[in-house]
Design an enzyme around this catalytic site. Structure first.
Site, mmCIF file in Angstrom:
data_model
loop_
_atom_site.group_PDB
_atom_site.id
_atom_site.type_symbol
_atom_site.label_atom_id
_atom_site.label_comp_id
_atom_site.label_asym_id
_atom_site.label_seq_id
_atom_site.Cartn_x
_atom_site.Cartn_y
_atom_site.Cartn_z
ATOM 1 N N TYR A 59 -5.631 10.937 -49.416
ATOM 2 C CA TYR A 59 -5.609 12.112 -48.510
ATOM 3 C C TYR A 59 -5.904 13.272 -49.251
ATOM 4 O O TYR A 59 -4.775 13.871 -49.853
ATOM 5 C CB TYR A 59 -4.591 12.243 -47.855
ATOM 6 C CG TYR A 59 -4.189 10.933 -46.694
ATOM 7 C CD1 TYR A 59 -5.321 10.121 -46.318
ATOM 8 C CD2 TYR A 59 -3.185 10.588 -46.321
ATOM 9 C CE1 TYR A 59 -5.016 9.071 -45.533
ATOM 10 C CE2 TYR A 59 -2.772 9.646 -45.193
ATOM 11 C CZ TYR A 59 -3.887 8.695 -44.811
ATOM 12 O OH TYR A 59 -3.606 7.695 -44.237
ATOM 13 N N LEU A 212 -2.527 9.481 -30.361
ATOM 14 C CA LEU A 212 -3.222 10.144 -29.511
ATOM 15 C C LEU A 212 -4.615 10.062 -29.867
ATOM 16 O O LEU A 212 -5.332 11.018 -29.274
ATOM 17 C CB LEU A 212 -2.472 11.636 -29.695
ATOM 18 C CG LEU A 212 -1.249 11.760 -29.516
ATOM 19 C CD1 LEU A 212 -0.886 13.321 -29.899
ATOM 20 C CD2 LEU A 212 -0.934 11.721 -27.819
ATOM 21 N N GLY A 215 -6.201 13.122 -31.288
ATOM 22 C CA GLY A 215 -5.937 14.330 -30.299
ATOM 23 C C GLY A 215 -6.800 14.295 -29.005
ATOM 24 O O GLY A 215 -6.735 14.997 -28.204
ATOM 25 N N SER A 218 -4.494 13.833 -26.152
ATOM 26 C CA SER A 218 -3.523 14.774 -25.983
ATOM 27 C C SER A 218 -3.284 15.863 -24.887
ATOM 28 O O SER A 218 -2.339 16.331 -24.803
ATOM 29 C CB SER A 218 -3.274 15.227 -27.528
ATOM 30 O OG SER A 218 -4.453 16.484 -27.428
#
Length: 341
Positions: A59, A212, A215, A218
Site C-alpha cells: 500500500y 461498502l 464507497g 455508502s
C-alpha cells in the site's frame, strides 16, 4: 463513540474488535489522503476501542506501514498496546506503482516480513497473510514459511486472502489458519456459495473488506462523480457508465430502509455484514476503510444498529444477491483471484 464488542478470528486466532480499520485508502489507493487526518483517524479508532488495523506492505510501497508506525508511536501507550496488526504481503510493484503479480515463495515470505517489521516498528505481526495466491508456488510452501515465522515469534497468526475453498483446505492442512480476508458486502456475496461453508467447517473466521464496495453503497457517491487517475474507482467496472447508474439505484432502495430505521446507508450496509456472522455460524469482522474521523464515527455507528429478520428480508429484497452491475475488479485483476475460480 466507544466499542468494547469483540469477535474471535477463528478457533486459533486472537480476539479483536467487532469492526476493524482498513488503512489502505490512507496511502493513495483512492486518490490523495491527508496524512495528519489519517493519523488522527487511527488514533480515534484506537480510542473508540478498535483494535484491528489492517494494512499491506504494498500500500503506497511501504507508505501505509510507515503511517501506522507514526500513528502508533504518537498514540498513548495504553492504546498502542491494544493494537493488533494484520499485514498482507506478496504483491509486486514498480516505482511507478505498476503491478507485476505476486510472490509467495518462502524467501519472499520471510524477506517481506523482515521489511514490514522494520517499517511498522514492531517485533511481531499479529496476523500475516499473502495478498493473493501465487500460481507458481504451492500454498503449502507459502504457509509453511509463515509457520516458521510463527515458530520464531515474528508472526503470531496466519491468515489468507482471496483464495477459494480448495486452497483454504490445503492451507489449513499445513498450519492453523486464523482468518480469510475477502471482499464481502451486500453486492459482493460470492463467498456464500462455497467459501463461507468451508470456513465454518474448519473454524476459520472472515475479515471482510469492501463492505461498502469502495464507497459505492455508502450513500455518499453521486452520479457523474469524477475520480483521479490513481483512484481505484476510476477503473472499477462497478463505477462506470450504466453500471454505476444501476448500482446507485440499488443504493437508493437501500436508503429507504435506512431512513425508516433512522440510520445512514453506510450504517445499514455495515450492520448487514455484522449480522452475517451468526447467520453463517462464522465470526465475520468488517473492515471499514474510513480515512477521516467523521467517516469513522459514522461507520462505528453500525454497531448500534439492530437488524431483525424482517429488516434482513427487506434489505435483501432491495439489494438481492448478484444484483450488482459489473465485476468487483477489472478483468486482469479478476484473473488473479483464486476465490473467483
Amino acid at each position: 463513540m466507544t466499542t468494547t464488542r469483540t469477535r474471535t478470528l477463528g478457533t486459533t486466532g486472537p480476539q479483536v474488535s467487532a469492526i476493524g480499520l482498513g488503512c489502505m485508502g490512507m496511502s493513495g489507493m483512492y486518490g490523495e489522503a491527508d496524512r495528519a487526518e489519517s493519523v488522527a483517524t487511527i488514533h480515534a479508532a484506537l480510542e473508540a476501542g478498535v483494535t484491528l488495523l489492517d494494512t499491506g506492505d504494498f500500500y503506497g510501497m511501504g507508505h501505509n506501514e510507515l503511517l501506522i508506525n507514526e500513528a502508533l508511536r504518537t498514540a498513548p501507550a495504553a492504546l498502542r498496546e491494544n493494537a493488533l496488526l494484520s499485514v498482507k504481503f506478496g504483491a509486486q510493484r514498480g516505482p511507478d506503482g505498476e503491478w507485476y503479480g505476486f510472490d509467495g515463495s518462502p524467501a519472499a515470505v520471510k524477506t517481506s516480513a523482515a521489511y514490514s517489521l522494520q517499517r511498522l516498528g514492531v517485533d511481531h505481526i499479529d496476523v500475516y497473510r499473502p495478498a493473493r495466491l501465487d500460481p507458481d508456488v504451492p500454498i503449502e510452501e507459502t504457509v509453511g514459511a509463515m509457520a516458521e515465522l510463527v515458530e520464531k515469534g515474528y508472526v503470531r497468526h496466519i491468515g489468507l486472502s482471496e483464495v477459494g475453498a480448495d486452497t483454504i483446505r490445503r492451507a489449513a492442512a499445513t498450519a492453523p489458519i486464523a482468518d480469510l480476508q475477502i471482499e464481502y458486502a451486500l453486492i459482493s456475496r460470492g463467498p456464500e456459495r462455497e467459501i463461507l461453508p468451508t470456513l465454518r467447517e474448519l473454524g476459520i473466521a472472515v475479515t471482510a473488506y469492501g463492505v461498502l464496495s469502495r464507497g459505492l453503497i455508502s450513500g455518499h457517491v453521486t452520479p457523474g462523480q469524477e475520480y483521479a487517475a490513481n483512484d481505484f474507482r476510476a477503473h472499477s467496472p462497478r463505477f462506470q457508465g450504466e453500471n454505476l447508474q444501476h448500482n446507485l439505484a440499488l443504493v437508493e432502495s437501500l436508503r429507504k430502509i435506512a431512513e425508516q430505521k433512522g440510520v445512514s446507508v453506510t450504517q445499514i450496509a455495515i450492520a448487514w455484514v455484522l449480522s452475517q456472522g451468526p447467520r453463517h455460524n462464522t465470526d465475520i469482522v468488517p473492515l471499514v476503510g474510513a480515512r477521516t474521523r467523521a467517516r469513522l464515527d459514522e461507520a462505528l455507528g453500525a454497531l448500534d444498529v439492530t437488524l431483525d429478520a424482517a429488516d434482513l428480508a427487506a434489505i435483501e429484497a432491495a439489494v438481492p444477491a448478484d444484483a450488482a452491475a459489473g465485476e468487483r475488479y477489472a478483468p486482469a485483476q479478476m484473473a488473479m483471484l483464486d476465490s473467483e475460480r
